[in-house]
Design a protein around this motif. Structure first.
Motif, mmCIF file in Angstrom:
data_model
loop_
_atom_site.group_PDB
_atom_site.id
_atom_site.type_symbol
_atom_site.label_atom_id
_atom_site.label_comp_id
_atom_site.label_asym_id
_atom_site.label_seq_id
_atom_site.Cartn_x
_atom_site.Cartn_y
_atom_site.Cartn_z
ATOM 1 N N MET A 1 0.850 -1.178 0.000
ATOM 2 C CA MET A 1 0.000 0.000 0.000
ATOM 3 C C MET A 1 0.892 1.236 0.000
ATOM 4 S SD MET A 1 -3.265 -0.871 2.431
ATOM 5 C CE MET A 1 -2.453 -1.676 3.792
ATOM 6 N N PRO A 2 0.580 2.199 -0.835
ATOM 7 C CA PRO A 2 1.417 3.395 -0.925
ATOM 8 C C PRO A 2 1.181 4.387 0.224
ATOM 9 C CG PRO A 2 -0.360 3.499 -2.519
ATOM 10 C CD PRO A 2 -0.444 2.158 -1.860
ATOM 11 N N TRP A 3 2.230 5.159 0.492
ATOM 12 C CA TRP A 3 2.175 6.235 1.478
ATOM 13 C C TRP A 3 1.936 7.557 0.761
ATOM 14 C CZ3 TRP A 3 2.373 5.814 6.741
ATOM 15 C CH2 TRP A 3 2.682 4.556 7.242
ATOM 16 N N HIS A 4 1.159 8.437 1.414
ATOM 17 C CA HIS A 4 0.827 9.746 0.851
ATOM 18 C C HIS A 4 1.086 10.819 1.901
ATOM 19 C CE1 HIS A 4 -1.380 7.842 -2.490
ATOM 20 N NE2 HIS A 4 -1.716 6.958 -1.575
ATOM 21 N N THR A 5 1.712 11.900 1.487
ATOM 22 C CA THR A 5 1.924 13.023 2.392
ATOM 23 C C THR A 5 0.601 13.740 2.589
ATOM 24 O OG1 THR A 5 4.194 13.284 1.658
ATOM 25 C CG2 THR A 5 3.168 15.189 2.724
ATOM 26 N N ILE A 6 0.280 13.996 3.855
ATOM 27 C CA ILE A 6 -0.980 14.664 4.172
ATOM 28 C C ILE A 6 -0.767 16.160 4.356
ATOM 29 C CG2 ILE A 6 -2.878 14.862 5.811
ATOM 30 C CD1 ILE A 6 -2.355 12.018 6.621
ATOM 31 N N VAL B 1 6.654 16.168 8.697
ATOM 32 C CA VAL B 1 5.889 15.614 7.566
ATOM 33 C C VAL B 1 5.022 14.466 8.077
ATOM 34 C CG1 VAL B 1 6.016 14.497 5.323
ATOM 35 C CG2 VAL B 1 7.667 16.282 5.923
ATOM 36 N N LEU B 2 3.720 14.606 7.915
ATOM 37 C CA LEU B 2 2.762 13.571 8.300
ATOM 38 C C LEU B 2 2.300 12.847 7.046
ATOM 39 C CD1 LEU B 2 1.197 12.384 10.708
ATOM 40 C CD2 LEU B 2 -0.607 14.036 10.236
ATOM 41 N N SER B 3 2.414 11.518 7.053
ATOM 42 C CA SER B 3 2.007 10.692 5.905
ATOM 43 C C SER B 3 1.032 9.630 6.348
ATOM 44 C CB SER B 3 3.234 10.021 5.279
ATOM 45 O OG SER B 3 4.154 10.988 4.817
ATOM 46 N N VAL B 4 0.211 9.162 5.402
ATOM 47 C CA VAL B 4 -0.772 8.121 5.667
ATOM 48 C C VAL B 4 -0.617 7.015 4.636
ATOM 49 C CG1 VAL B 4 -2.586 9.260 4.309
ATOM 50 C CG2 VAL B 4 -3.231 7.660 6.101
ATOM 51 N N GLU B 5 -0.804 5.783 5.077
ATOM 52 C CA GLU B 5 -0.759 4.633 4.188
ATOM 53 C C GLU B 5 -2.188 4.295 3.772
ATOM 54 O OE1 GLU B 5 1.488 0.359 4.059
ATOM 55 O OE2 GLU B 5 0.432 0.871 5.910
ATOM 56 N N LEU B 6 -2.428 4.262 2.462
ATOM 57 C CA LEU B 6 -3.781 3.988 1.943
ATOM 58 C C LEU B 6 -3.749 2.790 1.002
ATOM 59 C CD1 LEU B 6 -4.990 7.598 1.105
ATOM 60 C CD2 LEU B 6 -5.595 6.210 3.090
#
Length: 101
Positions: free
Chosen positions: A1-6, A94-99
C-alpha cells in the motif's frame, strides 16, 4: 500500500481533527495526546464528516449526532459500527498516511 503526504504535522494541534482528501479518499486526520491518527471520514451512522468533528481523548466525535469512534481501532463506542483506520507516520514535520490502492 502506498504512502501519501498529508500535511505538515504542525498544522494539526493536539485535540484537533481536520478533513483531507487524499488519493480520492476523504479522511479525518487528527491528533490526540498520544499521537496522530487517520480514519475514513464518513460516519457510518448518518454520513457526517468526522473531519469536521471533535477529538475527545482517543475518540473522534461525529458532528451530526455525536457518535464516537476510537481512533486506534475504528470501533464505534455507541453502536459497535466501524470506520477504517489508516496507519500514519511522522518524519520531522511531515505527516504521511498509508492507503490501499
Amino acid at each position: 500500500m502506498p504512502w501519501h503526504t498529508i500535511s505538515p504535522a504542525s498544522k494539526i494541534r493536539e485535540g484537533q481533527v481536520l478533513a483531507f482528501t487524499v488519493a480520492g479518499r476523504l479522511l479525518a486526520v487528527g491528533r490526540t495526546a498520544t499521537g496522530y491518527f487517520a480514519v475514513d471520514a464518513l460516519c457510518p451512522h448518518a454520513g457526517g464528516n468526522l473531519g469536521e468533528g471533535e477529538v475527545d481523548k482517543e475518540c473522534v466525535i461525529c458532528p451530526i449526532h455525536g457518535y464516537a469512534y476510537d481512533v486506534r481501532s475504528g470501533v464505534g463506542v455507541d453502536d459497535g459500527s466501524r470506520v477504517r483506520v489508516h496507519r500514519v507516520e511522522l518524519a520531522g514535520d511531515v505527516l504521511s498516511v498509508e492507503l490501499p490502492d
